[in-house]
Design a protein around this motif. Structure first.
Motif, PDB file in Angstrom:
ATOM      1  N   ASP A  70     -73.522 -11.917 -40.852  1.00  0.00           N
ATOM      2  CA  ASP A  70     -73.467 -10.562 -40.280  1.00  0.00           C
ATOM      3  C   ASP A  70     -72.893 -10.511 -38.868  1.00  0.00           C
ATOM      4  OD1 ASP A  70     -74.577  -9.486 -42.558  1.00  0.00           O
ATOM      5  OD2 ASP A  70     -76.637  -9.630 -41.822  1.00  0.00           O
ATOM      6  N   THR A  75     -69.633  -5.830 -34.192  1.00  0.00           N
ATOM      7  CA  THR A  75     -70.984  -5.403 -34.536  1.00  0.00           C
ATOM      8  C   THR A  75     -71.844  -5.247 -33.288  1.00  0.00           C
ATOM      9  OG1 THR A  75     -71.617  -7.709 -34.865  1.00  0.00           O
ATOM     10  CG2 THR A  75     -70.927  -6.466 -36.807  1.00  0.00           C
ATOM     11  N   ILE A 109     -78.988  -9.011 -34.967  1.00  0.00           N
ATOM     12  CA  ILE A 109     -77.822  -8.202 -35.329  1.00  0.00           C
ATOM     13  C   ILE A 109     -78.352  -6.798 -35.621  1.00  0.00           C
ATOM     14  CG2 ILE A 109     -75.866  -7.904 -36.875  1.00  0.00           C
ATOM     15  CD1 ILE A 109     -75.663 -10.411 -35.208  1.00  0.00           C
ATOM     16  N   SER A 111     -76.812  -4.089 -36.521  1.00  0.00           N
ATOM     17  CA  SER A 111     -76.232  -3.545 -37.738  1.00  0.00           C
ATOM     18  C   SER A 111     -74.985  -4.343 -38.082  1.00  0.00           C
ATOM     19  CB  SER A 111     -75.865  -2.066 -37.549  1.00  0.00           C
ATOM     20  OG  SER A 111     -75.051  -1.590 -38.595  1.00  0.00           O
ATOM     21  N   PRO A 112     -74.756  -4.597 -39.376  1.00  0.00           N
ATOM     22  CA  PRO A 112     -73.521  -5.308 -39.751  1.00  0.00           C
ATOM     23  C   PRO A 112     -72.281  -4.431 -39.692  1.00  0.00           C
ATOM     24  CG  PRO A 112     -74.775  -4.738 -41.712  1.00  0.00           C
ATOM     25  CD  PRO A 112     -75.621  -4.339 -40.537  1.00  0.00           C
ATOM     26  N   GLU A 113     -72.446  -3.153 -39.370  1.00  0.00           N
ATOM     27  CA  GLU A 113     -71.312  -2.233 -39.296  1.00  0.00           C
ATOM     28  C   GLU A 113     -70.410  -2.616 -38.121  1.00  0.00           C
ATOM     29  OE1 GLU A 113     -69.318   0.614 -41.144  1.00  0.00           O
ATOM     30  OE2 GLU A 113     -71.481   0.698 -41.530  1.00  0.00           O
ATOM     31  N   ARG A 114     -69.125  -2.797 -38.397  1.00  0.00           N
ATOM     32  CA  ARG A 114     -68.180  -3.152 -37.333  1.00  0.00           C
ATOM     33  C   ARG A 114     -67.692  -1.880 -36.655  1.00  0.00           C
ATOM     34  NH1 ARG A 114     -64.398  -8.100 -39.605  1.00  0.00           N
ATOM     35  NH2 ARG A 114     -66.078  -9.342 -40.567  1.00  0.00           N
TER      36      ARG A 114
END
Length: 694
Positions: A70, A75, A109, A111-114
């Motif tokens: 992740d 991120t 992490i 969020s894994p959203e880039r």
């Protein structure tokens, strides 16, 4: 259209891939007694969210093996920094670190959203360096706050088909661009995937569907999508977003773009922003924050009415949307379109340097579309009505309003909002001030008591300090008082007001009197039948470097809402250059004269300027420590008026050539960092290229 490959600001737009010299990387030793690190690229470079200028650089952290999948660039992460858990963005992964000591590990992490794309990360770094700011401050403007619920929503949204479908079709109609000699060649360049840069002087006039500029912008966006690239449109306010949004929906079809504005609410704004960063849509329209929208493969950036001060960010490091888009277009090899009815000196300089080309209609077309402008105070009018010299609304204005109301709505632009925003002594004409704090007195209504605009205290027992008179007179008349007086003069006509208290987006074609402050004029269906621009002296009399340019811009924006050849009366001296430019509808010549005069006097945009504002001791201390570039000229410090007059503030101005702009920003940023490192108690506000320099 051909353009030079070099930007106008010399070293201000250096290549983003220029890398500073770094020492040889140091291999990361294996840690004992802790979870294993990632096998490949175990080092994460993180932009930590810290407000301290001397810590404006990436920091290296180890990536635990459990986070390897992740921990992708872009991120959101949580790290331990100075003993606290703070937020940050993971910029890149590396095999080794330059740090010789022990590295801390990523804590989480988020969020894994880039959410931070490489292009926006590099753009944010360039904006921070240009404006002597920090990367963290720019990233707060570029990336909206996270909403976990919105991220968790279904991701099975349809991908953007607008770009693919546009490429399958033949080239569309030029629409409003057919009225410009260079319009169709500009569209052809966009459709072919090229990157034209242009300064567009838009034609005035309003049709049945409203002003022509939103449709023209939408057509340019359509051709950009046909060329296989994305597009971004930045406008001053929500009213303009609504116009552009409707035009884009009509030209591109529903769902092909998103509109980003602050009034959407955090969740909805983040939802739309995610559609952009995920590549679901390739076209965006919004206000100044949308300049950082992560549009993939940007082919065209558009800014409408770049002279509007709403394009200047109010938060540090105070960037301007025009400069952000210019940086983005230059480094991303995208096209740029700067449009407006009037022209700024900054956009005129882009044309003068060859970095952008002009797009303007022929004079015959302009004469057909522009309103008929008549200044008050002409000799023929004074011969007919001697009282017109002193009247706020001379007989010419009354006649134009009365004739216009026979065929539709009429517009009255008033520079000041409120009822009576400034009062004076009836006898000696001295400004009426509060006996408690010294602030100016004003009236909210016809039956209200005067109050202080600074502290809000009611001044029912006011007496003039100079002559002792207890009676007041209006020094400035606001929009609400004007609407009240016009309502009495035209009792059978509805009067609508539009201003800070409530902005009207549009009105119908029925007869009505619309009283609006500059920038709040609603769009009339079919256009206004007539207009009067009141109190020109209030706009032209302000102590501001841009006063003539800004006055002409406000007048032309209002006049452009009229029907072609409709009558417009401007109450200002006809010998003033801004009035002459309005009479001829020639903003280009006026802007070129402004640029020539500022170049001669060494004012922006011919030079780069930075202001330092703070307490007298702090400003002088910083000036004594900063290593200014060669040729820098320091003006001041001088006292600065504060809103309530209870704090002593001074401002110094540093002026350098365009070539020394980057060196000046770097020097000031270094000085701010030194003050931050030694925990100086007083903050000095640094602003590069401010709008107000006088």
């Amino acid at each position: 259209m051909t353009h030079s490959s070099l930007p106008p600001d010399d070293d201000a737009l250096l290549p983003l891939d220029a890398v500073r010299e770094r020492p040889a990387p140091v291999a990361v030793p294996p840690a004992r007694g802790v979870p294993e690190s990632a096998e490949t690229l175990p080092v994460a470079r993180v932009a930590v969210d810290t407000p301290l200028p001397h810590l404006d650089r990436p920091f290296d952290y180890l990536v635990p093996a459990s986070m390897d999948a992740d921990a992708a660039p872009g991120t959101r992460v949580r790290v331990r920094f100075a003993g606290k858990l703070v937020d940050g963005f993971l910029l890149e992964r590396a095999e080794a670190s330059e740090h010789t000591g022990k590295l801390a590990r990523l804590e989480r992490i988020v969020s894994p959203e880039r959410v931070l794309t490489p292009e926006i990360a590099l753009l944010a770094r360039a904006v921070a360096d240009r404006y002597a700011g920090t990367l963290a401050d720019v990233l707060r403007l570029a990336v909206p706050p996270r909403h976990a619920r919105v991220e968790a929503e279904t991701r099975d949204e349809p991908h953007d088909r607008a770009r693919e479908e546009a490429g399958e079709e033949g080239r569309g109609e030029p629409g409003p661009w057919a009225d410009y000699p260079d319009g169709e060649s500009f569209l052809a360049a966009l459709a072919e995937g090229r990157s034209p840069r242009a300064v567009w002087t838009a034609l005035p006039g309003t049709g049945q569907r409203g002003p022509g500029w939103p449709e023209a912008v939408a057509v340019a966006v359509r051709e950009t999508l046909r060329g296989g690239r994305g597009a971004l449109v930045v406008v001053p306010d929500g009213k303009d977003v609504a116009l552009a949004d409707a035009a884009l929906s009509a030209v591109l079809g529903p769902g092909a773009h998103v509109a980003l504005t602050s009034d959407l609410g955090p969740a909805e704004r983040y939802r739309r922003w995610l559609r952009v960063v995920r590549g679901r849509v390739s076209a965006v329209v919004g206000t100044r924050a949308a300049a950082f929208a992560p549009v993939r493969d940007l082919g065209l950036a558009v800014i409408w009415d770049d002279g509007d001060d709403l394009h200047a960010e109010r938060l540090a490091p105070y960037p301007h949307a025009r400069e952000i888009l210019a940086l983005r277009a230059h480094h991303g090899r995208a096209g740029l379109l700067i449009g407006g009815y009037a022209r700024t000196a900054e956009s005129t300089r882009l044309v003068a340097t060859g970095w952008a080309g002009p797009i303007a209609a022929a004079r015959e077309t302009v004469r057909e579309r522009a309103p008929r402008v008549r200044p008050a105070g002409e000799d023929s009018e004074l011969a007919r009505d001697e009282a017109a010299r002193a009247a706020r609304l001379p007989s010419l204005a009354w006649r134009v309003l009365r004739a216009g109301l026979e065929t539709g709505p009429v517009l009255v632009q008033v520079p000041r909002r409120g009822y009576l925003p400034a009062l004076a002594c009836q006898s000696c004409r001295a400004t009426a001030r509060c006996g408690s704090c010294g602030g100016p007195l004003a009236l909210r209504g016809g039956h209200a008591a005067p109050y202080c605009r600074w502290c809000g205290r009611i001044a029912g027992d006011w007496r003039c300090r100079a002559c002792g008179t207890a009676r007041m007179r209006a020094q400035v008349v606001g929009a609400r008082r004007t609407a009240e007086e016009l309502g009495r003069a035209f009792p059978s006509v509805p009067v609508r007001t539009s201003g800070k208290e409530g902005v009207l987006a549009e009105i119908g074609a029925a007869r009505a009197l619309v009283v609006a402050t500059p920038g709040a004029e609603p769009v009339a269906e079919g256009g206004y039948a007539a207009a009067v621009l009141l109190d020109g002296w209030a706009l032209l009399g302000r102590p501001d470097l841009r006063v003539a340019e800004e006055t002409l811009r406000r007048w032309m924006n209002a006049a452009a809402l009229l029907r072609p050849r409709a009558e417009l009366v401007v109450l200002a001296d006809s010998s003033v250059l801004a009035v002459q430019a309005l009479l001829r509808w020639d903003p280009v010549t006026h802007a070129e004269r402004e640029l020539a005069e500022r170049t001669e006097l060494r004012f922006p945009p011919a030079v780069r300027i930075a202001t330092l504002t703070g307490s007298p001791a702090a400003v002088r201390e910083m000036l004594g420590e900063v290593a200014l570039p060669e040729g820098a000229q320091v003006l001041g410090p001088v006292p600065v008026d504060t809103p309530r007059g209870d704090q002593v503030r001074e401002r110094a101005m540093v002026r350098v050539s365009q070539a020394g702009g980057s060196a000046l920003a770097a020097a000031l940023k270094g000085a701010v960092g030194v003050r931050s490192a030694r925990k100086s108690p007083e903050v000095v506000r640094v602003c590069i290229d401010p709008l107000d320099v006088i």
